[in-house]
Design a protein around this motif. Sequence first.
Motif: not given
Length: 296
Positions: A204-208, A242-245, A256-257
């Motif tokens: 289950v990903a975020g930067l994706v 690491r931006l996700d944490t 980023v998006q």
Amino acid sequence: MNLWTGVLPAITTPFNTDLSVDHGTVRSHVRWLVSQGCTGIIPCGSLGEGATLSQEEKAAVMRTCVDAVKVPVIPGIAALSTAEAVQLARAAEEAGCAGLMVLPPYVYSSDWREMKAHISAVLRATKLPCLLYNNPVAYKTDFTPAHLAELAAEHDNAVAVKESSTDARRVTAIRALLGDRLAVGVGVDDCLVEGVDAGARFWVAGLVNAFPAESVRLFELALAGKKQAAFELYRWFLPLLRLDTVTKFIQLIKLVQQEVGWGHERVRGPRLELAGAEREECLRVLREALANRPAL
């Protein structure tokens, strides 16, 4: 259809200038993610700013995702109260979702007896297969392997766990206690390779949200045991992952998006868009990653 495999984006929620939900962008974004190899969509979670969406808005986002893509839609089920969480689970089933990601209650966290009662109420409210979300860092509730075993023994539709404790040893512990009873997935972006190596089978990903092709390729390499190739891609990706944490992960990922052309940095209060040194550091990390983007 196996819901618990591959890369499952926890999607951000795009907003119009008046901060209403931008359903057109939701639709185009999830279609793009699927076209890049993602195997499901998870709306209304933490990254989706679920705590700032009304029940009606969450149900509408679910319907948009279900209508837009053919892959499983597995919304986050979280609320301030157990009654609201139950209502949301039923709304997800009515919207045609394939499964649920069940979170502990927002704000209030207490002992296992209360947390188990909350999760159990949601599981009883639906026939859909459910992913249990363990994130003690964010929610101050830790579903230990023993707790997960209790839920799995009492609820047939408790079938998977998103493990976000940041400790890859938890993946091993869950598998040692439960075998294949619960599918295990990684829920922290910068623990992906370690988690898969320990036996996790989905992400289950975020930067994706901004880098789906790289996310899918990294997962595939890790799952195939191609350690050197996975390490090389991981090394490039880690500054972004690491931006996700961190606390402002939503603002960071949305920025980023925006910079890669898939969204806008707008967020709902109490969050504010990044400013000053924080914003510049995020953009620096992104610029460096884009300048060295690997060929896939």
